[in-house]
Design a protein around this motif. Structure first.
Motif, mmCIF file in Angstrom:
data_model
loop_
_atom_site.group_PDB
_atom_site.id
_atom_site.type_symbol
_atom_site.label_atom_id
_atom_site.label_comp_id
_atom_site.label_asym_id
_atom_site.label_seq_id
_atom_site.Cartn_x
_atom_site.Cartn_y
_atom_site.Cartn_z
ATOM 1 N N GLY A 44 86.499 23.570 129.864
ATOM 2 C CA GLY A 44 85.964 22.471 129.060
ATOM 3 C C GLY A 44 85.165 22.988 127.886
ATOM 4 N N LEU A 45 84.295 23.970 128.135
ATOM 5 C CA LEU A 45 83.462 24.534 127.063
ATOM 6 C C LEU A 45 84.322 25.226 126.004
ATOM 7 N N LEU A 46 85.240 26.073 126.459
ATOM 8 C CA LEU A 46 86.044 26.848 125.502
ATOM 9 C C LEU A 46 87.007 25.955 124.717
ATOM 10 N N ILE A 47 87.548 24.933 125.368
ATOM 11 C CA ILE A 47 88.482 24.045 124.668
ATOM 12 C C ILE A 47 87.719 23.195 123.650
ATOM 13 N N THR A 48 86.495 22.794 123.985
ATOM 14 C CA THR A 48 85.696 22.049 123.018
ATOM 15 C C THR A 48 85.392 22.921 121.802
ATOM 16 N N TYR A 49 85.154 24.201 122.056
ATOM 17 C CA TYR A 49 84.994 25.149 120.939
ATOM 18 C C TYR A 49 86.243 25.134 120.065
ATOM 19 N N GLY A 50 87.416 25.172 120.688
ATOM 20 C CA GLY A 50 88.677 25.135 119.944
ATOM 21 C C GLY A 50 88.820 23.859 119.129
ATOM 22 N N LEU A 51 88.426 22.728 119.729
ATOM 23 C CA LEU A 51 88.493 21.433 119.035
ATOM 24 C C LEU A 51 87.625 21.447 117.783
ATOM 25 N N VAL A 52 86.347 21.841 117.952
ATOM 26 C CA VAL A 52 85.407 21.787 116.824
ATOM 27 C C VAL A 52 85.788 22.821 115.774
ATOM 28 N N ARG A 53 86.254 23.977 116.234
ATOM 29 C CA ARG A 53 86.650 24.995 115.267
ATOM 30 C C ARG A 53 87.841 24.539 114.430
ATOM 31 N N SER A 54 88.840 23.945 115.095
ATOM 32 C CA SER A 54 90.017 23.526 114.329
ATOM 33 C C SER A 54 89.703 22.303 113.480
ATOM 34 N N VAL B 88 97.486 23.729 135.140
ATOM 35 C CA VAL B 88 98.346 23.004 134.203
ATOM 36 C C VAL B 88 97.511 22.017 133.378
ATOM 37 N N PHE B 89 96.507 21.410 134.026
ATOM 38 C CA PHE B 89 95.658 20.451 133.318
ATOM 39 C C PHE B 89 94.933 21.115 132.153
ATOM 40 N N VAL B 90 94.512 22.372 132.358
ATOM 41 C CA VAL B 90 93.803 23.101 131.314
ATOM 42 C C VAL B 90 94.719 23.312 130.108
ATOM 43 N N VAL B 91 95.976 23.674 130.389
ATOM 44 C CA VAL B 91 96.935 23.902 129.298
ATOM 45 C C VAL B 91 97.123 22.614 128.503
ATOM 46 N N TRP B 92 97.321 21.513 129.243
ATOM 47 C CA TRP B 92 97.482 20.221 128.554
ATOM 48 C C TRP B 92 96.249 19.891 127.718
ATOM 49 N N PHE B 93 95.068 20.069 128.306
ATOM 50 C CA PHE B 93 93.801 19.739 127.631
ATOM 51 C C PHE B 93 93.660 20.574 126.358
ATOM 52 N N LEU B 94 94.006 21.840 126.448
ATOM 53 C CA LEU B 94 93.908 22.745 125.287
ATOM 54 C C LEU B 94 94.811 22.260 124.153
ATOM 55 N N VAL B 95 96.061 21.998 124.476
ATOM 56 C CA VAL B 95 97.009 21.560 123.443
ATOM 57 C C VAL B 95 96.533 20.253 122.816
ATOM 58 N N ALA B 96 96.113 19.294 123.665
ATOM 59 C CA ALA B 96 95.703 17.986 123.173
ATOM 60 C C ALA B 96 94.489 18.100 122.245
ATOM 61 N N MET B 97 93.513 18.922 122.636
ATOM 62 C CA MET B 97 92.267 18.989 121.864
ATOM 63 C C MET B 97 92.448 19.750 120.548
ATOM 64 N N ILE B 98 93.308 20.794 120.547
ATOM 65 C CA ILE B 98 93.542 21.506 119.286
ATOM 66 C C ILE B 98 94.272 20.582 118.305
ATOM 67 N N GLU B 100 94.075 17.374 118.283
ATOM 68 C CA GLU B 100 93.061 16.399 117.872
ATOM 69 C C GLU B 100 92.170 16.980 116.769
ATOM 70 N N GLY B 101 91.735 18.239 116.970
ATOM 71 C CA GLY B 101 90.852 18.888 115.991
ATOM 72 C C GLY B 101 91.522 19.007 114.636
ATOM 73 N N LEU B 102 92.791 19.385 114.618
ATOM 74 C CA LEU B 102 93.513 19.523 113.347
ATOM 75 C C LEU B 102 93.656 18.170 112.663
ATOM 76 N N SER B 103 93.823 17.107 113.466
ATOM 77 C CA SER B 103 93.899 15.767 112.889
ATOM 78 C C SER B 103 92.576 15.377 112.242
ATOM 79 N N ILE B 104 91.454 15.737 112.907
ATOM 80 C CA ILE B 104 90.132 15.430 112.341
ATOM 81 C C ILE B 104 89.965 16.144 111.010
#
Lengths: 251, 108
Positions: A44-54, B88-98, B100-104
């Motif tokens: 959760g922490l690392l993916i949120t980092y990825g979100l904010v960074r991107s 698998v949930f982590v992989v999905w979460f990672l793809v979804a959030m990246i 999302e971030g690029l869309s922002i």
């Protein structure tokens, strides 16, 4: 001997009902599921980092040589290039590489302690547990230095333009950050801090099992499985660092 | 000491040379992979290729830690998959959030 080993294994893994789901002891299975939940927390922490960074602009090489700015996300290896006793010498990723080496080595000594435990070799368990504790403390000391450097900052401040006021920023805290957007420092503190806290509790657990080994508790119990359970936790701490190293320092 | 007789008889087995050698081999592999990561860190331009290589090498290292050091590869299959499949949930979460971030960033 093989019969004794089988009996020993039975004693280790059997739950109160006399069977052992998944062929491991209750404690070990629960440690596995705890670590799974902990992996979700770190994810959760690392993916949120990825979100904010991107969601933040990246440094554009076309705009000239890299300088720190609060306008865009920094290149991590430019932030983490300080090494103790080498003031002013840019040595990107050298110190964090040393920290990685220390943690991986302490994982190796831990697994050797577990191996010694399987053989009921108290002296060897004591020796390898001590090395593991030393490794943990060395890592924490490195992290203390790195945090201090990150908070105090470099010799040259970053100029932030706030409504026409030029403000000099040295170092970083939760609201101001000379290396990039404030969120970069926030994630540094939260992610490496949460990991460092895990290392700290790992060292405490390692010391506890070392102390009880010295007392001869596991000899009396007839099993060194506790070393294995704490070992799982310690390897997990190493595992998380492998991911933090990649996603915070390398990428 | 008086209470010494209460101590159980402990049979200390000799070190398993083969097993210890295998552990050091895993440690050596991890050191080499980290070394390769450092070489790429300084020679490759930032971009998708560099990120993909780092992610791949990290998963290799994670595999060795979880599989060999934490012994998961040698546990029964049910335990192995109970730990692995939820990831698998982590992989999905990672793809979804990246994504999302690029869309922002695009909407800014």
């Amino acid at each position: 001997m093989s019969q004794a080993a089988v009996a020993h294994h039975e004693q280790e893994v059997s739950w109160n009902g006399g069977v052992s789901p998944m062929n491991v002891s209750y404690g070990k299975l629960m440690m596995w599921f705890f670590l799974l939940s902990d992996a979700f927390t770190f994810s959760g922490l690392l993916i949120t980092y990825g979100l904010v960074r991107s969601a933040n602009p990246a440094y554009d090489p076309a705009s000239g040589p890299f300088t720190f700015s609060t306008e865009y996300w920094p290149i991590p290896e430019k932030v983490f290039e300080a090494v103790p006793f080498f003031h002013g010498v840019p040595l990107p990723l050298v110190f964090v590489g040393l920290m990685t080496f220390i943690l991986i080595m302490s994982s190796v000594t831990m697994v050797l302690a577990v191996e010694a435990g399987h053989r009921m070799d108290r002296k060897a368990v004591e020796k390898w547990m001590l090395w593991t504790i030393v490794g943990g403390f060395a890592f924490l000391s490195c992290q203390a230095w790195e945090w201090t450097h990150f908070i105090v900052g470099t010799d040259v401040p970053t100029i932030q333009n706030t409504f026409g006021n030029k403000v000099e920023i040295f170092g970083a805290n939760l609201t101001h950050n000379q290396y990039g957007p404030p969120a970069f420092a926030d994630f540094f503190f939260f992610i490496t801090g949460f990991h460092g806290f895990h290392v700290f509790s790992g060292v405490m657990l390692n010391f506890l099992v070392y102390f009880r080994t010295v007392q001869g508790l596991y000899d009396r119990r007839g099993s060194y499985e506790m070393i294995e359970k704490v070992g799982l936790y310690w390897h997990f701490v190493d595992l998380v660092w492998v991911f933090v190293f990649t996603f915070f320092y390398l990428v | 000491m008086a209470h010494h007789s209460e101590e159980p008889q402990i049979t200390v087995l000799p070190p398993d040379k083969e097993k210890i050698k295998k552990l050091w081999r895993v440690a050596l592999i991890m050191a080499i992979v980290t070394g390769i990561e450092f070489i790429f860190a300084f020679t490759l331009e930032a971009g998708h290729l560099k990120t993909s290589i780092f992610v791949a090498l990290t998963i290799v290292k994670a595999g060795y830690i979880v599989g060999e050091f934490m012994h998961l590869r040698h546990e029964v299959k049910v335990l192995y998959y109970s730990i692995l499949i939820p990831m698998v949930f982590v992989v999905w979460f990672l793809v979804a959030m990246i994504y999302e971030g690029l869309s922002i960033l695009g909407a800014k």
